[in-house]
Design a protein around this motif. Sequence first.
Motif, PDB file in Angstrom:
ATOM      1  N   UNK A   1       0.831  -1.197   0.000  1.00  9.83           N
ATOM      2  CA  UNK A   1       0.000   0.000   0.000  1.00  9.83           C
ATOM      3  C   UNK A   1       0.870   1.253   0.000  1.00  9.83           C
ATOM      4  N   UNK A   2       1.812   1.336   0.931  1.00  9.79           N
ATOM      5  CA  UNK A   2       2.659   2.522   0.994  1.00  9.79           C
ATOM      6  C   UNK A   2       3.608   2.592  -0.198  1.00  9.79           C
ATOM      7  N   UNK A   3       4.015   1.439  -0.713  1.00  7.91           N
ATOM      8  CA  UNK A   3       4.819   1.418  -1.917  1.00  7.91           C
ATOM      9  C   UNK A   3       4.070   2.074  -3.077  1.00  7.91           C
ATOM     10  N   UNK A   4       2.803   1.717  -3.232  1.00 11.72           N
ATOM     11  CA  UNK A   4       2.015   2.284  -4.317  1.00 11.72           C
ATOM     12  C   UNK A   4       1.792   3.784  -4.118  1.00 11.72           C
ATOM     13  N   UNK A   5       1.670   4.206  -2.860  1.00 15.48           N
ATOM     14  CA  UNK A   5       1.524   5.634  -2.603  1.00 15.48           C
ATOM     15  C   UNK A   5       2.804   6.386  -2.955  1.00 15.48           C
ATOM     16  N   UNK A   6       3.948   5.801  -2.674  1.00 11.65           N
ATOM     17  CA  UNK A   6       5.214   6.438  -3.039  1.00 11.65           C
ATOM     18  C   UNK A   6       5.358   6.515  -4.549  1.00 11.65           C
ATOM     19  N   UNK A   7       4.959   5.469  -5.256  1.00  9.80           N
ATOM     20  CA  UNK A   7       5.027   5.482  -6.715  1.00  9.80           C
ATOM     21  C   UNK A   7       4.063   6.513  -7.296  1.00  9.80           C
ATOM     22  N   UNK A   8       2.891   6.629  -6.703  1.00 10.10           N
ATOM     23  CA  UNK A   8       1.916   7.611  -7.179  1.00 10.10           C
ATOM     24  C   UNK A   8       2.467   9.027  -7.020  1.00 10.10           C
ATOM     25  N   UNK A   9       3.156   9.283  -5.895  1.00 10.43           N
ATOM     26  CA  UNK A   9       3.746  10.605  -5.670  1.00 10.43           C
ATOM     27  C   UNK A   9       4.811  10.914  -6.708  1.00 10.43           C
ATOM     28  N   UNK A  10       5.464   9.871  -7.227  1.00  7.60           N
ATOM     29  CA  UNK A  10       6.481  10.042  -8.257  1.00  7.60           C
ATOM     30  C   UNK A  10       5.861  10.145  -9.645  1.00  7.60           C
TER      31      UNK A  10
ATOM     32  N   UNK B   1      14.286   3.016 -17.581  1.00  5.00           N
ATOM     33  CA  UNK B   1      14.230   4.352 -16.968  1.00  5.00           C
ATOM     34  C   UNK B   1      13.213   4.390 -15.831  1.00  5.00           C
ATOM     35  N   UNK B   2      12.075   3.732 -16.029  1.00  2.99           N
ATOM     36  CA  UNK B   2      11.041   3.712 -15.007  1.00  2.99           C
ATOM     37  C   UNK B   2      11.487   2.882 -13.806  1.00  2.99           C
ATOM     38  N   UNK B   3      12.258   1.831 -14.046  1.00  2.70           N
ATOM     39  CA  UNK B   3      12.763   1.005 -12.947  1.00  2.70           C
ATOM     40  C   UNK B   3      13.684   1.812 -12.035  1.00  2.70           C
ATOM     41  N   UNK B   4      14.525   2.637 -12.625  1.00  2.00           N
ATOM     42  CA  UNK B   4      15.416   3.478 -11.823  1.00  2.00           C
ATOM     43  C   UNK B   4      14.617   4.518 -11.050  1.00  2.00           C
ATOM     44  N   UNK B   5      13.579   5.076 -11.673  1.00  3.67           N
ATOM     45  CA  UNK B   5      12.724   6.031 -10.963  1.00  3.67           C
ATOM     46  C   UNK B   5      12.038   5.379  -9.774  1.00  3.67           C
ATOM     47  N   UNK B   6      11.575   4.149  -9.951  1.00  8.24           N
ATOM     48  CA  UNK B   6      10.934   3.424  -8.849  1.00  8.24           C
ATOM     49  C   UNK B   6      11.937   3.152  -7.731  1.00  8.24           C
ATOM     50  N   UNK B   7      13.141   2.758  -8.088  1.00  7.62           N
ATOM     51  CA  UNK B   7      14.228   2.505  -7.137  1.00  7.62           C
ATOM     52  C   UNK B   7      14.499   3.753  -6.303  1.00  7.62           C
ATOM     53  N   UNK B   8      14.567   4.887  -6.969  1.00  8.82           N
ATOM     54  CA  UNK B   8      14.862   6.142  -6.272  1.00  8.82           C
ATOM     55  C   UNK B   8      13.649   6.677  -5.515  1.00  8.82           C
ATOM     56  N   UNK B   9      12.443   6.335  -5.957  1.00 11.87           N
ATOM     57  CA  UNK B   9      11.230   6.827  -5.289  1.00 11.87           C
ATOM     58  C   UNK B   9      11.125   6.336  -3.860  1.00 11.87           C
ATOM     59  N   UNK B  10      11.673   5.143  -3.581  1.00  7.42           N
ATOM     60  CA  UNK B  10      11.632   4.604  -2.218  1.00  7.42           C
ATOM     61  C   UNK B  10      12.991   4.723  -1.541  1.00  7.42           C
ATOM     62  N   UNK B  11      13.926   5.464  -2.164  1.00  5.40           N
ATOM     63  CA  UNK B  11      15.267   5.672  -1.605  1.00  5.40           C
ATOM     64  C   UNK B  11      15.994   4.348  -1.409  1.00  5.40           C
ATOM     65  N   UNK B  12      15.971   3.510  -2.434  1.00  7.97           N
ATOM     66  CA  UNK B  12      16.570   2.196  -2.362  1.00  7.97           C
ATOM     67  C   UNK B  12      18.092   2.281  -2.522  1.00  7.97           C
ATOM     68  N   UNK B  13      18.757   1.207  -2.171  1.00 11.67           N
ATOM     69  CA  UNK B  13      20.209   1.104  -2.345  1.00 11.67           C
ATOM     70  C   UNK B  13      20.574  -0.358  -2.510  1.00 11.67           C
ATOM     71  N   UNK B  14      21.677  -0.601  -3.150  1.00 13.76           N
ATOM     72  CA  UNK B  14      22.154  -1.961  -3.345  1.00 13.76           C
ATOM     73  C   UNK B  14      21.492  -2.638  -4.527  1.00 13.76           C
ATOM     74  N   UNK B  15      20.321  -3.176  -4.309  1.00 10.68           N
ATOM     75  CA  UNK B  15      19.669  -3.960  -5.354  1.00 10.68           C
ATOM     76  C   UNK B  15      18.157  -3.900  -5.226  1.00 10.68           C
ATOM     77  N   UNK B  16      17.508  -4.186  -6.317  1.00 11.56           N
ATOM     78  CA  UNK B  16      16.064  -4.404  -6.315  1.00 11.56           C
ATOM     79  C   UNK B  16      15.666  -4.991  -7.655  1.00 11.56           C
ATOM     80  N   UNK B  17      14.513  -5.616  -7.675  1.00 11.76           N
ATOM     81  CA  UNK B  17      13.911  -6.055  -8.925  1.00 11.76           C
ATOM     82  C   UNK B  17      12.587  -5.315  -9.054  1.00 11.76           C
ATOM     83  N   UNK B  18      12.380  -4.674 -10.166  1.00  9.48           N
ATOM     84  CA  UNK B  18      11.175  -3.879 -10.379  1.00  9.48           C
ATOM     85  C   UNK B  18      10.310  -4.592 -11.418  1.00  9.48           C
TER      86      UNK B  18
END
Length: 378
Positions: free
Chosen positions: A151-160, A295-312
Amino acid sequence: MTTKTRVGLIYGGKSGEHEVSLQTAFAVSKALDYSKYEIIPFYITKQGEWNKGTPLLSAPQSATALAYEQSSSGRAMTAIFSGLQTEEKAQISGLPTVTSQQASGDALDVIFPLLHGTFGEDGTIQGLLEMANIPYVGAGVLASAVGMDKVFMKKAFAAEGLPQCVYRHFTRTQWEKSQHDLIMEMEISLGYPCFVKPANLGSSVGISKASNRDELVKAVAYALRFDRKVIVEENIDAREIEVAVLGNDEPQASVPGEIVSSSDYYDYKAKYVDGTSTMIIPAEIPAELAAELREMAIRAFQAVDCSGLSRVDFFVRKEDQAVMLNEINTMPGFTPFSMYPLLWKETGKPYTELLNDLIGLAIERHAAKQQIQYTMDE
């Protein structure tokens, strides 16, 4: 003689994804370079006991060999923190200082948390390691917590401003008090079929597809077994495309890959049991769409202030090729069936090199955080 980097692997845990974590730990321990690293395993049982294994001299024979059963929670915890709290670190973290004699033998250089789901991927273990001021692989507390809560993940993505499918969410209490109204709202806004998920779990655990009202009620009851909060999403006739992200402040994205599930949807069995789902890497999509997804994957990564790794993960709607962001996984699996390392392999980064980079990124991020001042100068 070159000193090896001491890497602590933490895996298992009190989570519905306990077995997935064991498989991930097995795969990582097989791939690490034993001439470069000294690997110390820390297994957390389903009951929350911390059990330390002896340093691994070579790759284990199976995932079950990593499930240490001795009750040594206190000793395992001591082994992680003893020797790591020098006087300088203790001033930052507030934990007790140990003597230099204690610090000489058991100090770990970095922790590789391979915990999936609750109590591992949700910021809890990250908070513990932050308090201890220990370098660790992967996302920090904030990104882990937000990435775990759909839920909060989707809210962070919506804000982006990132496009997503239509969804609704509610808690157990709201469901018990207003079940009829919630069902009517979902039938109007989402329709059937729809997907019902626990808000805080991964690996498709607890997910059901509901095609009518009776199935919806059963699906919600099933999801509530795994979390107090449920999210329900519209069904989209779409291709499932995934992108791996690696880095800290300047992340990079892999080539996209496509999942063609052996089941009606990409559920737990398709991911981890039968292994018959097809991964198409790279995905057979136009170059322009691949660039958009990266490009969208990197935006999602940065939207939640991620570091190291993630799969989008994305949906690409078949009707019009519209892209919708599904979710971010801040600790993707490293099993033989896992997409994340395979995406980087296709991008030109083999498994062992990928693990080396992740450990390096952890140490880099930790060093950067040591520049932060936590007290006011008088």
